[in-house]
Every structure is written in structure tokens, then in C-alpha cells.
Scaffold this motif. Structure first.
Motif, PDB file in Angstrom:
ATOM      1  N   HIS A 177     -43.121 -28.043 -39.952  1.00 58.24           N
ATOM      2  CA  HIS A 177     -43.960 -26.856 -40.083  1.00 58.24           C
ATOM      3  C   HIS A 177     -44.906 -26.959 -41.277  1.00 58.24           C
ATOM      4  O   HIS A 177     -45.914 -26.248 -41.335  1.00 58.24           O
ATOM      5  CB  HIS A 177     -43.095 -25.605 -40.251  1.00 58.24           C
ATOM      6  N   GLY A 178     -44.580 -27.830 -42.240  1.00 55.91           N
ATOM      7  CA  GLY A 178     -45.427 -27.944 -43.421  1.00 55.91           C
ATOM      8  C   GLY A 178     -45.594 -26.607 -44.113  1.00 55.91           C
ATOM      9  O   GLY A 178     -44.630 -25.869 -44.309  1.00 55.91           O
ATOM     10  N   ARG A 179     -46.833 -26.275 -44.460  1.00 53.52           N
ATOM     11  CA  ARG A 179     -47.104 -25.015 -45.151  1.00 53.52           C
ATOM     12  C   ARG A 179     -47.534 -23.898 -44.198  1.00 53.52           C
ATOM     13  O   ARG A 179     -47.964 -22.828 -44.642  1.00 53.52           O
ATOM     14  CB  ARG A 179     -48.197 -25.222 -46.208  1.00 53.52           C
ATOM     15  N   MET A 212     -42.507 -21.019 -38.111  1.00 51.88           N
ATOM     16  CA  MET A 212     -43.439 -20.220 -37.339  1.00 51.88           C
ATOM     17  C   MET A 212     -42.862 -18.813 -37.173  1.00 51.88           C
ATOM     18  O   MET A 212     -41.772 -18.656 -36.665  1.00 51.88           O
ATOM     19  CB  MET A 212     -43.653 -20.848 -35.964  1.00 51.88           C
ATOM     20  N   ILE A 213     -43.606 -17.826 -37.607  1.00 47.98           N
ATOM     21  CA  ILE A 213     -43.126 -16.456 -37.489  1.00 47.98           C
ATOM     22  C   ILE A 213     -43.281 -16.004 -36.050  1.00 47.98           C
ATOM     23  O   ILE A 213     -44.381 -15.945 -35.515  1.00 47.98           O
ATOM     24  CB  ILE A 213     -43.897 -15.525 -38.429  1.00 47.98           C
ATOM     25  N   LEU A 229     -45.885 -20.523 -44.784  1.00 43.13           N
ATOM     26  CA  LEU A 229     -46.409 -19.905 -46.000  1.00 43.13           C
ATOM     27  C   LEU A 229     -47.771 -19.279 -45.739  1.00 43.13           C
ATOM     28  O   LEU A 229     -48.029 -18.135 -46.144  1.00 43.13           O
ATOM     29  CB  LEU A 229     -46.509 -20.968 -47.102  1.00 43.13           C
ATOM     30  N   ARG A 230     -48.643 -20.004 -45.058  1.00 43.16           N
ATOM     31  CA  ARG A 230     -49.968 -19.457 -44.745  1.00 43.16           C
ATOM     32  C   ARG A 230     -49.859 -18.220 -43.851  1.00 43.16           C
ATOM     33  O   ARG A 230     -50.649 -17.279 -43.979  1.00 43.16           O
ATOM     34  CB  ARG A 230     -50.827 -20.524 -44.058  1.00 43.16           C
ATOM     35  N   SER A 231     -48.898 -18.227 -42.936  1.00 38.98           N
ATOM     36  CA  SER A 231     -48.727 -17.077 -42.037  1.00 38.98           C
ATOM     37  C   SER A 231     -48.374 -15.820 -42.819  1.00 38.98           C
ATOM     38  O   SER A 231     -48.935 -14.747 -42.593  1.00 38.98           O
ATOM     39  CB  SER A 231     -47.635 -17.384 -41.008  1.00 38.98           C
ATOM     40  N   VAL A 232     -47.437 -15.954 -43.752  1.00 38.31           N
ATOM     41  CA  VAL A 232     -47.029 -14.799 -44.561  1.00 38.31           C
ATOM     42  C   VAL A 232     -48.169 -14.353 -45.469  1.00 38.31           C
ATOM     43  O   VAL A 232     -48.490 -13.157 -45.556  1.00 38.31           O
ATOM     44  CB  VAL A 232     -45.772 -15.136 -45.384  1.00 38.31           C
ATOM     45  N   GLY A 235     -50.167 -13.083 -56.265  1.00 35.41           N
ATOM     46  CA  GLY A 235     -49.452 -14.268 -56.699  1.00 35.41           C
ATOM     47  C   GLY A 235     -48.298 -14.570 -55.757  1.00 35.41           C
ATOM     48  O   GLY A 235     -47.748 -13.661 -55.134  1.00 35.41           O
ATOM     49  N   PHE A 236     -47.936 -15.836 -55.647  1.00 31.82           N
ATOM     50  CA  PHE A 236     -46.868 -16.203 -54.731  1.00 31.82           C
ATOM     51  C   PHE A 236     -46.220 -17.506 -55.173  1.00 31.82           C
ATOM     52  O   PHE A 236     -46.743 -18.243 -56.017  1.00 31.82           O
ATOM     53  CB  PHE A 236     -47.405 -16.358 -53.299  1.00 31.82           C
ATOM     54  N   ASN A 237     -45.090 -17.786 -54.591  1.00 29.12           N
ATOM     55  CA  ASN A 237     -44.445 -19.081 -54.737  1.00 29.12           C
ATOM     56  C   ASN A 237     -43.474 -19.235 -53.575  1.00 29.12           C
ATOM     57  O   ASN A 237     -43.088 -18.248 -52.948  1.00 29.12           O
ATOM     58  CB  ASN A 237     -43.716 -19.184 -56.073  1.00 29.12           C
ATOM     59  N   TRP A 238     -43.104 -20.469 -53.284  1.00 27.65           N
ATOM     60  CA  TRP A 238     -42.133 -20.648 -52.214  1.00 27.65           C
ATOM     61  C   TRP A 238     -41.262 -21.847 -52.504  1.00 27.65           C
ATOM     62  O   TRP A 238     -41.561 -22.690 -53.359  1.00 27.65           O
ATOM     63  CB  TRP A 238     -42.812 -20.730 -50.854  1.00 27.65           C
ATOM     64  N   SER A 239     -40.124 -21.888 -51.793  1.00 33.79           N
ATOM     65  CA  SER A 239     -39.179 -22.988 -51.936  1.00 33.79           C
ATOM     66  C   SER A 239     -38.467 -23.170 -50.618  1.00 33.79           C
ATOM     67  O   SER A 239     -38.225 -22.203 -49.889  1.00 33.79           O
ATOM     68  CB  SER A 239     -38.158 -22.668 -53.044  1.00 33.79           C
TER      69      SER A 239
END
Length: 214
Positions: A32-34, A1-2, A37-40, A73-77
Motif C-alpha cells: 500500500h505504500g503511503r 486502503m480505506i 496516509l494520503r487517503s486519511v 501536522g501529522f505523523n505515521w508509523s
């Protein structure tokens, strides 16, 4: 969470250039799940996080639904309590992150899944440095495969990575031109190993850190 630096994120996102890739490091918890990522992504899209719709590709790579800006475009890890998110325009980045730790089976895994030249290079290394190089090769391979939209089932031996003090090089990628690819190691933390890959021209990498709350 940001929780903090949201204004900094908004300012940076607003000025995302076509020749850049932004990489954000943040704390992460599995519950937190995704949501992070959705916040960013929501900041880059200019919408609330709850309005960001993600879809999974054939091999599990998340992508934005068609209703969103197709150029983004995006990706996360994520690994342990850490996550990295890469965002760019007109590019499909792949990013991978691993915690630096002892890997007693590194050579065994390399002999089974890596290319012969990679295994030979690892075997020649002192034991004290072998684990870090193994993880660097692993994350680099994962980053390339994620940029392809594929998983490790594609075959880790179908691409070859060279790691030197100068950086990472994609030496071979079956079915593609390896010279068309960019591969970067990311110095995000001394306890983490991370790599970023994309197909296309050289881009400037902008690293940022987001504070997180529970």
C-alpha cells in the motif's frame, strides 16, 4: 486502503479541534505504500487522496507540501500489518508503533543505546515484563525523535524516558526543555505497543479505528 467507515472519518476530521490530536489505527500492507496516509490526510484537507503531495524532510520525516494547509501536522508509523496515523492542527506529532513480541536481546540493546537509568530500570524488572517495557521505552523515544524531525541517528541516549503505571514521562532531552513536551502511551491493541509525543500544551487524544481492504 480505506474501505469502510469513510463517513465516520469525514465527520471526525471535520471537527478536529486545536486542542486535539486524532489517532487512527488501520490495517496495513507494505504494497500500500503511503496510499493509506494520503487517503486519511485527504479527508482532513478536503481533497482527493491523489492530490495530496508529500515531501520528505532532511531525516526522512514526511510532511505536506507547501501548497497544503500549513497548520495541519501529522505523523505515521507501521509495524507488521498495523499502522497508526496522528493528525493535529498547530502541532508536529511524532508517533511510533511496535508489535509486542519476545526480545531476547533487549538488555543488550539497552546497554548499548539507552541511558544508564533506563538500562538500570530494565535490569531490575522480571524477565516476563521486561520486553514490554523495553518496547515502550523504544517507541516513546522514537515518537519524540520523530516529533523533532530526527531519526535514531540523533542518539537514543540523548533523551531519557521514565515508564510507570501512571504513564510515560520525558525526563531529559538534550538541547531542549523536556518539561515542554507531552508523551502518551496509546492503548490501541494488546498485541501492540505505541506512543505519541509532541511539543506544546496538553491535548485531548481521540482514538479511532478504520477498517481496511486489500
Amino acid at each position: 486502503m480505506i474501505a469502510t467507515h469513510a463517513q465516520t472519518l469525514a465527520n471526525v476530521a471535520e471537527h478536529l479541534r486545536d486542542d486535539e490530536i486524532h489517532v487512527w489505527q488501520l490495517d496495513y500492507r507494505p504494497q500500500h505504500g503511503r496510499e493509506p496516509l494520503r487517503s486519511v490526510l485527504g479527508v482532513y484537507l478536503g481533497i482527493a487522496a491523489e492530490h495530496v503531495t508529500l515531501v520528505d524532510g532532511e531525516h526522512g520525516r514526511p510532511a505536506l507540501a507547501d501548497v497544503h494547509d500549513p497548520s495541519l501536522g501529522f505523523n505515521w508509523s507501521h509495524s507488521g500489518n498495523h499502522a497508526l496515523i496522528a493528525v493535529g492542527r498547530g502541532v508536529t506529532p511524532g508517533i511510533d508503533l511496535e508489535q509486542l513480541r519476545v526480545r531476547p536481546r533487549a538488555l543488550e540493546i539497552a546497554r548499548r543505546y539507552f541511558c544508564n537509568d533506563e538500562t538500570t530500570a530494565l535490569t531490575a524488572l522480571p524477565a516476563a515484563t521486561r520486553d514490554a517495557v523495553f518496547l515502550e521505552l523504544w517507541t516513546a523515544k522514537e515518537a519524540v525523535l520523530k516529533a523533532l524531525g530526527r531519526g535514531i541517528a540523533f542518539g537514543l541516549d540523548r533523551l531519557s524516558i521514565v515508564s510507570t503505571t501512571d504513564g510515560l514521562t520525558l525526563q531529559r532531552l538534550e538541547g531542549d526543555d523536556a518539561t515542554a513536551w507531552q508523551l502518551q502511551r496509546l492503548a490501541v491493541d494488546t498485541t501492540l505497543v505505541a506512543a505519541l509525543a509532541w511539543r506544546g500544551d496538553v491535548r485531548r487524544i481521540r482514538l479511532g479505528r478504520l477498517a481496511s481492504g486489500d
